[in-house]
Design an enzyme around this catalytic site. Structure first.
Site, PDB file in Angstrom:
ATOM      1  N   SER A 138       0.840  -1.479  -0.071  1.00  0.00           N
ATOM      2  CA  SER A 138      -0.004   0.047   0.272  1.00  0.00           C
ATOM      3  C   SER A 138       0.659   1.492  -0.148  1.00  0.00           C
ATOM      4  O   SER A 138       1.778   1.621  -0.822  1.00  0.00           O
ATOM      5  CB  SER A 138      -1.142   0.043   1.030  1.00  0.00           C
ATOM      6  OG  SER A 138      -1.976   0.859   1.358  1.00  0.00           O
ATOM      7  N   ASP A 292      -9.946  -4.156  -5.287  1.00  0.00           N
ATOM      8  CA  ASP A 292      -9.310  -3.001  -4.691  1.00  0.00           C
ATOM      9  C   ASP A 292      -9.264  -1.406  -5.417  1.00  0.00           C
ATOM     10  O   ASP A 292      -8.747  -1.700  -6.738  1.00  0.00           O
ATOM     11  CB  ASP A 292      -7.057  -3.594  -4.232  1.00  0.00           C
ATOM     12  CG  ASP A 292      -6.652  -2.126  -3.966  1.00  0.00           C
ATOM     13  OD1 ASP A 292      -7.330  -1.553  -3.001  1.00  0.00           O
ATOM     14  OD2 ASP A 292      -5.219  -2.786  -3.422  1.00  0.00           O
ATOM     15  N   HIS A 322      -8.263  -4.697  -0.556  1.00  0.00           N
ATOM     16  CA  HIS A 322      -7.242  -4.522  -0.323  1.00  0.00           C
ATOM     17  C   HIS A 322      -6.667  -4.379   1.219  1.00  0.00           C
ATOM     18  O   HIS A 322      -7.443  -4.828   2.339  1.00  0.00           O
ATOM     19  CB  HIS A 322      -7.077  -2.627  -0.055  1.00  0.00           C
ATOM     20  CG  HIS A 322      -5.917  -1.945  -0.412  1.00  0.00           C
ATOM     21  ND1 HIS A 322      -5.118  -1.358  -0.926  1.00  0.00           N
ATOM     22  CD2 HIS A 322      -5.159  -0.962   1.070  1.00  0.00           C
ATOM     23  CE1 HIS A 322      -3.670  -1.204  -0.346  1.00  0.00           C
ATOM     24  NE2 HIS A 322      -4.293  -1.048   0.838  1.00  0.00           N
TER      25      HIS A 322
END
Length: 352
Positions: A138, A292, A322
């Site tokens: 991320s 995501d 995610h």
């Protein structure tokens, strides 16, 4: 809940979020030697396998996720232990400074400083200087990509062996790519939150979030310039079958651009790096999840790397969302696809 606490004045949403995500202290690990250190004044946690090794090990520098705002060494303790144990590598987990207290480029600078320090001191940790890998998920994937680009042109250091980008966020030009619409309300990262985090990192506040979501923050000529890299046209058709409505572009607002123009810097948005830089990048592993908002950032970067002759291993979790990697074994819950994703990373490491 965060909102309620903020209204009652107990604490801000961010403080509350950090508390919830802080992770539990784990006991000793029989297979790992773990120590907390500082590299260039940045706190790090180093994981070293106890077993004897035939030669020098791989070194993995790990940058945690959390939107540049959340996350800590403890939050990613299980992930880092797993990577170190299963791939028999030395892992350095980095506690970079967080936004909004520390704005861009603080996190990036911390990650770069730690990486350079480690590369200059690999012998202390039994690590082969030619086998250092940057890895992050991320926001950490964003930082890994930025560090990798910065080091690509450095002749005074060994070349990075690889970069591992786990559902990275790589651009803030377009929050209307197909994955942003398809997954706008899918936990753990909503479309609004993605813009909120990017703005917190850049400016230490999230003013103009609505304009950024609508796309009014980028001048038409720049949008055109970057269209060759940031565009739905570069995303394979099969990812567009779930309902995607093209948005009519909103009018450009110059004063909003003034507050966010650093979004065009590759250290913040690595997808915007020039081909000359991308061309020099090390072998790459990119993990994406179908559900995501950041899926398309990963797909677009994969294409850029491949177009520039960089070898890419791509792993797509069809049922993933995610944040799933850090949930592979979370408070008694288990997400098999998170474990599959983690194992795909370990398998890639073993090929290096």
């Amino acid at each position: 809940q965060g909102r309620i606490l903020e209204k009652t004045g107990l604490c801000s949403q961010i403080t509350f979020g950090r508390y919830v995500r802080q992770g539990r202290k784990l006991g000793l690990d029989p297979k790992l030697f773990i120590q907390d250190l500082q590299f260039n004044k940045v706190p790090v946690r180093v994981y070293q396998p106890k077993a004897n090794s035939d030669g020098r090990r791989r070194g993995i520098i790990f940058f945690h996720g959390g939107g540049w705002v959340f996350g800590s060494l403890d939050t990613y303790e299980k992930v880092c232990r797993y990577l170190s144990r299963e791939s028999e590598s030395v892992v350095v987990s980095v506690q970079y400074r967080l936004a909004p207290e520390h704005k861009y480029p603080a996190a990036y600078e911390d990650c770069l400083d730690v990486t350079v320090h480690f590369m200059n001191n690999t012998e202390h940790y039994g690590v082969d200087p030619a086998s250092v890998i940057v890895c992050g998920d991320s926001a950490g994937g964003n930082l890994a990509a930025a560090v990798s680009q910065t080091l690509a042109g450095r002749s005074d250091l060994p070349r990075l062996r690889a970069q591992i980008l786990i559902y990275p966020g790589l651009q803030a030009l377009d929050f209307n790519l197909p994955s942003y619409h398809q997954n706008r309300g899918v936990p753990l990262l909503f479309r609004e939150r993605a813009a909120f985090f990017a703005l917190q990192y850049l400016n230490g506040h999230a003013l103009h979030m609505q304009e950024v979501l609508e796309g009014s923050h980028i001048p038409p000529d720049m949008r055109l310039k970057y269209r060759k890299w940031v565009s739905p046209d570069n995303i394979p058709e099969k990812f567009k079958v779930r309902g995607v409505k093209p948005l009519r572009p909103t009018d450009f607002i110059a004063e909003v651009y003034e507050t966010v123009k650093r979004f065009c810097e590759p250290n913040l948005c690595p997808l915007l790096a020039e081909d000359a830089v991308v061309h020099q990048l090390p072998e790459s592993f990119i993990l994406t999840c179908e559900y995501d908002v950041l899926r398309d950032d990963g797909l677009l970067y994969k294409k850029r790397l491949e177009d520039n002759g960089v070898r890419v291993t791509w792993y797509h979790l069809e049922d993933g969302f995610h944040g799933i990697i850090s949930l592979y074994d979370y408070c008694g819950f288990s997400f098999p696809s998170g474990k599959r994703g983690l194992d795909s990373i370990v398998n890639f490491l073993k090929t290096l």
